[in-house]
Scaffold this motif. Structure first.
Motif, PDB file in Angstrom:
ATOM      1  N   GLU A   1       0.825  -1.208   0.000  1.00 11.06           N
ATOM      2  CA  GLU A   1       0.000   0.000   0.000  1.00 11.06           C
ATOM      3  C   GLU A   1       0.856   1.254   0.000  1.00 11.06           C
ATOM      4  O   GLU A   1       0.537   2.239  -0.679  1.00 11.06           O
ATOM      5  CB  GLU A   1      -0.951  -0.029   1.194  1.00 11.06           C
ATOM      6  CG  GLU A   1      -2.050  -1.078   1.020  1.00 11.06           C
ATOM      7  CD  GLU A   1      -2.856  -1.331   2.267  1.00 11.06           C
ATOM      8  OE1 GLU A   1      -4.016  -1.792   2.136  1.00 11.06           O
ATOM      9  OE2 GLU A   1      -2.342  -1.086   3.393  1.00 11.06           O
ATOM     10  N   ARG A   2       1.939   1.223   0.736  1.00  7.08           N
ATOM     11  CA  ARG A   2       2.848   2.374   0.734  1.00  7.08           C
ATOM     12  C   ARG A   2       3.506   2.539  -0.636  1.00  7.08           C
ATOM     13  O   ARG A   2       3.744   3.670  -1.089  1.00  7.08           O
ATOM     14  CB  ARG A   2       3.900   2.211   1.830  1.00  7.08           C
ATOM     15  CG  ARG A   2       3.312   2.320   3.241  1.00  7.08           C
ATOM     16  CD  ARG A   2       4.340   2.161   4.337  1.00  7.08           C
ATOM     17  NE  ARG A   2       3.715   2.204   5.661  1.00  7.08           N
ATOM     18  CZ  ARG A   2       3.423   3.322   6.307  1.00  7.08           C
ATOM     19  NH1 ARG A   2       3.727   4.494   5.769  1.00  7.08           N
ATOM     20  NH2 ARG A   2       2.839   3.274   7.505  1.00  7.08           N
ATOM     21  N   LYS A   3       3.771   1.434  -1.292  1.00  6.61           N
ATOM     22  CA  LYS A   3       4.355   1.496  -2.631  1.00  6.61           C
ATOM     23  C   LYS A   3       3.358   2.093  -3.626  1.00  6.61           C
ATOM     24  O   LYS A   3       3.710   2.904  -4.488  1.00  6.61           O
ATOM     25  CB  LYS A   3       4.764   0.088  -3.076  1.00  6.61           C
ATOM     26  CG  LYS A   3       5.553   0.047  -4.370  1.00  6.61           C
ATOM     27  CD  LYS A   3       6.018  -1.367  -4.706  1.00  6.61           C
ATOM     28  CE  LYS A   3       7.080  -1.830  -3.723  1.00  6.61           C
ATOM     29  NZ  LYS A   3       7.647  -3.141  -4.145  1.00  6.61           N
ATOM     30  N   ILE A   4       2.089   1.700  -3.489  1.00 10.72           N
ATOM     31  CA  ILE A   4       1.050   2.254  -4.361  1.00 10.72           C
ATOM     32  C   ILE A   4       0.877   3.746  -4.122  1.00 10.72           C
ATOM     33  O   ILE A   4       0.759   4.535  -5.070  1.00 10.72           O
ATOM     34  CB  ILE A   4      -0.280   1.499  -4.139  1.00 10.72           C
ATOM     35  CG1 ILE A   4      -0.164   0.073  -4.696  1.00 10.72           C
ATOM     36  CG2 ILE A   4      -1.447   2.252  -4.791  1.00 10.72           C
ATOM     37  CD1 ILE A   4      -1.338  -0.828  -4.338  1.00 10.72           C
ATOM     38  N   ILE A   5       0.871   4.159  -2.858  1.00  6.12           N
ATOM     39  CA  ILE A   5       0.736   5.584  -2.531  1.00  6.12           C
ATOM     40  C   ILE A   5       1.869   6.393  -3.162  1.00  6.12           C
ATOM     41  O   ILE A   5       1.668   7.500  -3.660  1.00  6.12           O
ATOM     42  CB  ILE A   5       0.726   5.791  -0.995  1.00  6.12           C
ATOM     43  CG1 ILE A   5      -0.598   5.300  -0.397  1.00  6.12           C
ATOM     44  CG2 ILE A   5       0.974   7.253  -0.627  1.00  6.12           C
ATOM     45  CD1 ILE A   5      -1.806   6.101  -0.817  1.00  6.12           C
ATOM     46  N   SER A   6       3.077   5.837  -3.155  1.00  2.00           N
ATOM     47  CA  SER A   6       4.245   6.573  -3.661  1.00  2.00           C
ATOM     48  C   SER A   6       4.362   6.543  -5.184  1.00  2.00           C
ATOM     49  O   SER A   6       5.247   7.186  -5.746  1.00  2.00           O
ATOM     50  CB  SER A   6       5.526   6.015  -3.045  1.00  2.00           C
ATOM     51  OG  SER A   6       5.748   4.678  -3.470  1.00  2.00           O
TER      52      SER A   6
ATOM     53  N   LYS B   1      -0.835  -2.968 -12.313  1.00  2.00           N
ATOM     54  CA  LYS B   1       0.598  -3.074 -12.037  1.00  2.00           C
ATOM     55  C   LYS B   1       0.875  -4.048 -10.897  1.00  2.00           C
ATOM     56  O   LYS B   1       1.869  -4.783 -10.914  1.00  2.00           O
ATOM     57  CB  LYS B   1       1.130  -1.675 -11.698  1.00  2.00           C
ATOM     58  CG  LYS B   1       2.622  -1.585 -11.509  1.00  2.00           C
ATOM     59  CD  LYS B   1       3.023  -0.125 -11.303  1.00  2.00           C
ATOM     60  CE  LYS B   1       4.515   0.041 -11.096  1.00  2.00           C
ATOM     61  NZ  LYS B   1       4.879   1.484 -10.921  1.00  2.00           N
ATOM     62  N   TYR B   2      -0.007  -4.058  -9.898  1.00  2.00           N
ATOM     63  CA  TYR B   2       0.208  -4.892  -8.713  1.00  2.00           C
ATOM     64  C   TYR B   2      -0.873  -5.971  -8.574  1.00  2.00           C
ATOM     65  O   TYR B   2      -1.237  -6.371  -7.470  1.00  2.00           O
ATOM     66  CB  TYR B   2       0.241  -4.016  -7.458  1.00  2.00           C
ATOM     67  CG  TYR B   2       1.345  -2.979  -7.477  1.00  2.00           C
ATOM     68  CD1 TYR B   2       2.669  -3.355  -7.278  1.00  2.00           C
ATOM     69  CD2 TYR B   2       1.068  -1.639  -7.717  1.00  2.00           C
ATOM     70  CE1 TYR B   2       3.698  -2.413  -7.310  1.00  2.00           C
ATOM     71  CE2 TYR B   2       2.083  -0.687  -7.740  1.00  2.00           C
ATOM     72  CZ  TYR B   2       3.389  -1.084  -7.541  1.00  2.00           C
ATOM     73  OH  TYR B   2       4.406  -0.154  -7.570  1.00  2.00           O
TER      74      TYR B   2
ATOM     75  N   TYR C   1     -10.551  -5.695  -8.598  1.00  2.00           N
ATOM     76  CA  TYR C   1     -10.279  -4.333  -8.146  1.00  2.00           C
ATOM     77  C   TYR C   1      -9.258  -4.269  -7.005  1.00  2.00           C
ATOM     78  O   TYR C   1      -8.991  -3.194  -6.457  1.00  2.00           O
ATOM     79  CB  TYR C   1     -11.576  -3.650  -7.716  1.00  2.00           C
ATOM     80  CG  TYR C   1     -12.598  -3.586  -8.826  1.00  2.00           C
ATOM     81  CD1 TYR C   1     -12.387  -2.783  -9.941  1.00  2.00           C
ATOM     82  CD2 TYR C   1     -13.746  -4.371  -8.774  1.00  2.00           C
ATOM     83  CE1 TYR C   1     -13.309  -2.749 -10.980  1.00  2.00           C
ATOM     84  CE2 TYR C   1     -14.677  -4.339  -9.802  1.00  2.00           C
ATOM     85  CZ  TYR C   1     -14.455  -3.528 -10.902  1.00  2.00           C
ATOM     86  OH  TYR C   1     -15.368  -3.496 -11.934  1.00  2.00           O
ATOM     87  N   LYS C   2      -8.706  -5.423  -6.655  1.00  2.00           N
ATOM     88  CA  LYS C   2      -7.651  -5.456  -5.636  1.00  2.00           C
ATOM     89  C   LYS C   2      -6.522  -4.509  -6.025  1.00  2.00           C
ATOM     90  O   LYS C   2      -6.081  -4.477  -7.177  1.00  2.00           O
ATOM     91  CB  LYS C   2      -7.105  -6.881  -5.492  1.00  2.00           C
ATOM     92  CG  LYS C   2      -5.972  -7.010  -4.478  1.00  2.00           C
ATOM     93  CD  LYS C   2      -5.409  -8.421  -4.451  1.00  2.00           C
ATOM     94  CE  LYS C   2      -4.658  -8.745  -5.734  1.00  2.00           C
ATOM     95  NZ  LYS C   2      -3.980 -10.056  -5.666  1.00  2.00           N
ATOM     96  N   ASN C   3      -6.070  -3.712  -5.053  1.00  2.00           N
ATOM     97  CA  ASN C   3      -4.960  -2.752  -5.207  1.00  2.00           C
ATOM     98  C   ASN C   3      -5.309  -1.533  -6.063  1.00  2.00           C
ATOM     99  O   ASN C   3      -4.421  -0.767  -6.446  1.00  2.00           O
ATOM    100  CB  ASN C   3      -3.689  -3.437  -5.726  1.00  2.00           C
ATOM    101  CG  ASN C   3      -3.082  -4.346  -4.672  1.00  2.00           C
ATOM    102  OD1 ASN C   3      -3.237  -4.101  -3.474  1.00  2.00           O
ATOM    103  ND2 ASN C   3      -2.402  -5.403  -5.094  1.00  2.00           N
ATOM    104  N   GLU C   4      -6.595  -1.340  -6.340  1.00  2.00           N
ATOM    105  CA  GLU C   4      -7.026  -0.067  -6.939  1.00  2.00           C
ATOM    106  C   GLU C   4      -7.026   1.002  -5.851  1.00  2.00           C
ATOM    107  O   GLU C   4      -7.485   0.757  -4.730  1.00  2.00           O
ATOM    108  CB  GLU C   4      -8.422  -0.201  -7.539  1.00  2.00           C
ATOM    109  CG  GLU C   4      -8.992   1.131  -8.046  1.00  2.00           C
ATOM    110  CD  GLU C   4     -10.308   0.955  -8.799  1.00  2.00           C
ATOM    111  OE1 GLU C   4     -10.337   0.165  -9.760  1.00  2.00           O
ATOM    112  OE2 GLU C   4     -11.295   1.614  -8.420  1.00  2.00           O
TER     113      GLU C   4
END
Length: 362
Positions: free
Chosen positions: A260-265, A288-289, A318-321
């Motif tokens: 989640e931190r990677k997605i935020i960044s 991507k994830y 929709y996982k990781n959207e």
């Protein structure tokens, strides 16, 4: 039009050495414009010339464009004429800002001055002043616009009025500027200093948020810190602002996972073009994830406006959207990962279809 950052310098109120130190700090951080006030000059022409020429030349050598803020009284005090702007050219300035206007024809003629000085107009009036000047066939590339700043609390522009004034100039492709305020600076041109913003709503906001908001409007090309001297930290925070992409502050929750931190960044978030009123959707990160697990956490509560959520393992495709909540709702298939600070919720209105955005962790 490329966007710039600027500072303000007040030679009639400041120490020349401190001015130079301030200008050098700003130059090293990428600032490009100086607003320099000549509204308070009381000395003779020779002393004024020496004082201003020295600091303007110093700034010019560091890559700054200096615009001098002038009033009609200065011409009488210094015994110079609007028909010959050579005095300002000799100082090394790249333009003059007319704190008060004329009849339109005069301003248009000034844009043809032989020194190539830009003529900057006061933008903080929602009247057909600009259109009048343009009707006299002004030399448009040498015509700039700049809002006022307002040292008295409660006296700065309301947002809707600011937009209307600014749109007049943007419609014609005129280069625009406006002021934000430092909370550390101690002075401006007058003896009242409740800050020096263009927008009243900015007066107590963090300085970098003021800059992000100005650029987010799409109406302002040059953002200038109105008072002096902004602290080193403030200069750095404004310099770090992305001038072209919407940046949203985020306060992360402690339970946010590594993915989640990677997605935020991720730096390539954008709002889907087929928008929904419920939330802002950034969908490319789910692609991507797609193979990365994301167990549920912080998913049972009602999500509020400004919450940032990411689909967990129960959300299927929709996982990781990533989503930014615009209307309160519950959905256990989403994890709360962070919140946009209350004072920054104003930025949500600029998340239009296809808007590119990024997060700045608080």
């Amino acid at each position: 039009m490329k966007r710039e950052l600027g500072i303000s310098v007040y030679p009639d109120h400041s120490d020349p050495q401190k001015d130079r130190e301030y200008i050098k700090k700003a130059a090293d951080l990428g600032y490009q414009r100086i607003f320099m006030s000549m509204l308070e000059v009381t000395e003779g022409k020779e002393k004024v010339s020496q004082k201003f020429k020295s600091i303007i030349e110093y700034a010019k050598n560091l890559g700054f464009e200096t615009i001098l803020d002038i009033a009609p009284s200065i011409f009488d005090d210094l015994k110079i004429s609007y028909d010959d702007l050579g005095f300002f050219a000799e100082l090394g300035a790249q333009g003059i800002r007319l704190d008060e206007g004329f009849d339109g024809s005069k301003e248009a003629m000034l844009t043809y001055n032989p020194y190539g000085l830009a003529i900057e107009l006061n933008m903080s009036n929602n009247v057909a002043y600009l259109e009048n000047i343009l009707s006299y066939e002004a030399n448009q590339p040498f015509l700039y616009g700049c809002h006022n700043f307002y040292p008295q609390r409660g006296s700065a522009l309301p947002y809707d009025f600011f937009v209307s004034c600014s749109q007049r100039f943007k419609r014609h492709g005129i280069k625009t500027a406006a002021f934000i305020t430092s909370h550390q600076a101690e002075y401006g041109p007058w003896d009242i200093n409740d800050g020096l913003p263009t927008l009243e709503m900015h007066r107590d906001l963090p300085i970098d948020l003021q800059a992000r908001h100005m650029f987010a409007t799409g109406l302002i090309d040059t953002v200038i810190i109105g008072n002096a001297y902004a602290s080193d930290e403030e200069l750095e925070k404004v310099a770090a602002v992305d001038r072209y992409k919407l940046s949203l502050g985020i306060e992360m929750v402690a339970e946010a996972s590594e993915i989640e931190r990677k997605i935020i960044s991720d730096t390539k978030h954008f709002r889907r073009g087929d928008i929904t009123a419920l939330m802002v959707r950034s969908t490319q990160v789910r692609v991507k994830y797609s193979d990365t697990e994301n167990p549920p956490h912080d998913h049972q509560q009602e999500f509020k406006i400004g919450d940032v959520v990411i689909g967990n393992d129960d959300f299927g495709k929709y996982k990781n959207e990533l989503q930014i909540i615009l209307e309160p709702h519950t959905d256990a298939r989403k994890n709360l990962v962070g919140r946009i600070p209350e004072e920054e919720l104003v930025l949500l209105e600029y998340l239009r279809p296809w808007t590119k955005f990024q997060f700045v962790e608080k």
